[in-house]
Write an enzyme that holds these catalytic residues in place. Structure first.
Site, mmCIF file in Angstrom:
data_model
loop_
_atom_site.group_PDB
_atom_site.id
_atom_site.type_symbol
_atom_site.label_atom_id
_atom_site.label_comp_id
_atom_site.label_asym_id
_atom_site.label_seq_id
_atom_site.Cartn_x
_atom_site.Cartn_y
_atom_site.Cartn_z
ATOM 1 N N ASN A 7 -7.328 1.495 -11.306
ATOM 2 C CA ASN A 7 -6.460 0.326 -11.480
ATOM 3 C C ASN A 7 -7.270 -0.692 -12.270
ATOM 4 O OD1 ASN A 7 -4.896 -1.924 -11.282
ATOM 5 N ND2 ASN A 7 -4.696 -1.871 -9.045
ATOM 6 N N ARG A 89 -2.990 3.383 -12.737
ATOM 7 C CA ARG A 89 -1.904 2.453 -12.419
ATOM 8 C C ARG A 89 -1.549 1.681 -13.688
ATOM 9 N NH1 ARG A 89 -1.684 -3.290 -9.412
ATOM 10 N NH2 ARG A 89 0.571 -3.421 -9.472
ATOM 11 N N HIS A 178 5.889 -3.289 -8.293
ATOM 12 C CA HIS A 178 5.408 -2.768 -6.999
ATOM 13 C C HIS A 178 6.034 -1.413 -6.681
ATOM 14 C CE1 HIS A 178 4.567 -7.119 -5.439
ATOM 15 N NE2 HIS A 178 3.425 -6.566 -5.800
ATOM 16 N N HIS A 206 7.598 -5.943 0.340
ATOM 17 C CA HIS A 206 6.150 -5.914 0.089
ATOM 18 C C HIS A 206 5.663 -7.354 -0.045
ATOM 19 C CE1 HIS A 206 2.389 -4.297 -1.860
ATOM 20 N NE2 HIS A 206 2.359 -5.577 -2.200
ATOM 21 N N ASN A 209 -0.357 -10.702 -2.278
ATOM 22 C CA ASN A 209 -0.474 -11.892 -3.132
ATOM 23 C C ASN A 209 0.766 -12.012 -3.991
ATOM 24 O OD1 ASN A 209 -2.931 -13.237 -2.493
ATOM 25 N ND2 ASN A 209 -3.978 -11.379 -3.180
ATOM 26 N N GLY A 210 1.215 -10.846 -4.508
ATOM 27 C CA GLY A 210 2.531 -10.770 -5.147
ATOM 28 C C GLY A 210 3.510 -10.298 -4.081
ATOM 29 N N ARG A 239 2.722 -17.676 -7.409
ATOM 30 C CA ARG A 239 3.894 -17.650 -8.296
ATOM 31 C C ARG A 239 5.089 -18.260 -7.597
ATOM 32 N NH1 ARG A 239 3.620 -11.406 -9.306
ATOM 33 N NH2 ARG A 239 1.356 -11.374 -9.335
ATOM 34 N N ILE A 330 0.444 -9.379 3.998
ATOM 35 C CA ILE A 330 1.177 -10.290 4.890
ATOM 36 C C ILE A 330 2.159 -9.500 5.756
ATOM 37 C CG2 ILE A 330 2.803 -12.228 4.976
ATOM 38 C CD1 ILE A 330 1.577 -13.169 2.263
ATOM 39 N N GLU A 332 2.132 -6.494 6.716
ATOM 40 C CA GLU A 332 1.499 -5.625 7.722
ATOM 41 C C GLU A 332 0.806 -6.423 8.823
ATOM 42 O OE1 GLU A 332 -1.163 -2.962 5.565
ATOM 43 O OE2 GLU A 332 0.393 -2.732 4.048
ATOM 44 N N ASN A 333 0.316 -7.625 8.468
ATOM 45 C CA ASN A 333 -0.578 -8.319 9.407
ATOM 46 C C ASN A 333 -0.076 -9.635 9.979
ATOM 47 O OD1 ASN A 333 -2.898 -6.481 9.090
ATOM 48 N ND2 ASN A 333 -2.821 -7.186 6.970
ATOM 49 N N GLU A 384 -0.721 2.391 -2.129
ATOM 50 C CA GLU A 384 -0.344 2.602 -3.529
ATOM 51 C C GLU A 384 -1.241 3.650 -4.184
ATOM 52 O OE1 GLU A 384 -0.328 -1.844 -3.645
ATOM 53 O OE2 GLU A 384 1.055 -1.501 -5.295
#
Ligand code: ADP
Length: 398
Positions: A7, A89, A178, A206, A209-210, A239, A330, A332-333, A384
């Site tokens: 990536n 990626r 994504h 998802h 950060n994005g 964003r 975020i 997931e946690n 991913e």
């Protein structure tokens, strides 16, 4: 099969060696601050629990990173890391790529022609591919696109209501991103729900950060929140997500901002960071909010409200909903984000199991809705890299 997943961004290169059958990461690492005064690296042979950390020379960049990566993979102590293929990626595949593609001159030219649509990402991705072709001359290399999973969107989902000519002549439409994450959690959700993929109807969310969400009908993406670029849709770390496009004219005409300043404002200084005037990081904001910081509370409230509104609107693009799925750092946690979203989305038929929500995540799949909930809610850690590795392996086998 062991696949090297790369990536490549403008100033960083992340990699992992993935065993596709077991889904295990055999190795992973990161080169960062590439091209700066202090480029660094961290390489880990996960299977053997060994680690190497250090710095590259001043100004050294992708070329030297791949050089070092090739040497790392060839070291005798890393003889468990024999790779058979490389998966890259790629951010934007435009309308040209509906799936993964073997990298050859034709593919490279086609990706280059999509660069105008993703000027920040595609050139860096391509640089990584070119350098990787020089270093791993004997290995088949495959491009896996963030946009490809959403190529199943219909015209009513992907067209903007602007002059059609702009789509016809310039490809201005919604693409969505994504894709590897949405695709991975979709297949995991189908497995967990015990349904064939082709009968799985879910909304995948998802939040990293994005942030983006997607409506998946019968296993295929039918709508998503990101658009021509990853700026559209949900509130993100830095964003803005959706806004009145008139704001851009106003910033330009009335406030005298340049297009570059507006671009930086909306992509890098907005979202959670912009509203909180504190941080783009969810953990920091939750802590600040708990300590009574009003701006942090406000940023989180806007994030949560818009998330629920977007998920609700995706529901309108589907005829049936089995479950909604949370993923990303975020998703997931952060139990608070999930419970705020689920409370606002109760009208969709979701009944949250508060205890399950509190203890969910931590790297594991799990239901966070009650057994009697008509629509389920599930936390599924994304992967991913594994998706890219599997697509690469499958493409080579085909
Ligand atoms: P990226 O999009 O860069 O891959 P991630 O998926 O790692 O990012 O998500 C980063 C976000 O996840 C950050 O906002 C971070 O604060 C948040 N996050 C990570 N761990 C936790 C946690 N335990 N609780 C709340 N938020 C978390």
């Amino acid at each position: 099969m062991n696949v090297l997943v790369i990536n490549c961004g403008s100033s960083s290169l992340k990699f992992s060696v993935v065993e596709t059958e077991s889904g295990k990461d055999l190795a992973k690492g990161l080169f960062d601050r590439l091209g700066s005064k202090t480029p660094g690296y961290k390489l880990k042979n996960v299977e053997r629990s060994t680690e190497a950390e250090g710095s590259l020379g001043e100004g050294e960049a992708h070329e030297q990173a791949l050089d070092l990566l090739a040497r790392f993979l060839n070291q005798p102590e890393n003889d468990n890391l024999v790779v058979t293929a490389v998966g890259h990626r790629m951010v934007h595949g435009g309308e040209k790529f509906t799936g993964a593609a073997l990298i050859n001159d034709e593919t490279l030219a086609a990706v280059e022609s999509c660069s105008a649509l993703a000027p920040l990402h595609n050139p860096s991705n391509l640089l990584g591919v070119r350098k990787s072709l020089e270093h791993f001359t004997d290995l088949p290399q495959v491009a896996v696109f963030d946009t490809a999973f959403h190529q199943t969107l219909s015209k009513e989902a992907y067209l903007y209501p602007i002059p059609l000519e702009l789509y016809r002549e310039h490809g201005i439409r919604r693409y969505g991103f994504h894709g590897s994450s949405h695709k991975y959690v979709t297949s995991e959700a189908a497995r967990i729900l015990g349904k064939p993929l082709a009968e799985t109807n879910i909304i995948t969310i998802h939040l990293g950060n994005g942030c983006s969400a997607a409506a998946i009908e019968n296993g295929r993406s039918v709508d998503t929140t990101m658009g021509l670029t990853p700026l559209e849709g949900l509130v993100m770390g830095t964003r803005s997500g959706d806004l009145d496009p008139g704001i851009i004219f106003h910033l330009y005409r009335s406030l005298g901002m340049s297009m570059e300043e507006i671009d930086a404002t909306l992509n890098k200084k907005s979202g959670l960071l912009g509203l909180s005037e504190l941080s783009n990081d969810m953990r920091e904001l939750r802590q600040a909010a708990a300590d009574g910081n009003e701006n942090a509370k406000l940023a989180l409230a806007v994030f949560e409200r818009r998330l629920a509104k977007s998920v609700a609107s995706l529901r309108a693009s589907m005829s049936k909903l089995d479950a909604i799925v949370f993923t990303g750092g975020i998703g997931e946690n952060d139990a608070v984000t999930r419970s705020a979203a689920l409370r606002q989305l109760a009208f969709l038929g979701i009944e949250m199991d508060a205890d399950a929500n509190q203890s969910a995540g931590r790297g594991k799949n799990g239901f966070i809705s009650t057994e009697s909930s008509k629509v389920k809610a599930i936390v599924i850690p994304t992967n991913e890299e594994l998706m890219i590795a599997r697509e690469t392996a499958q493409h080579i086998a085909d």
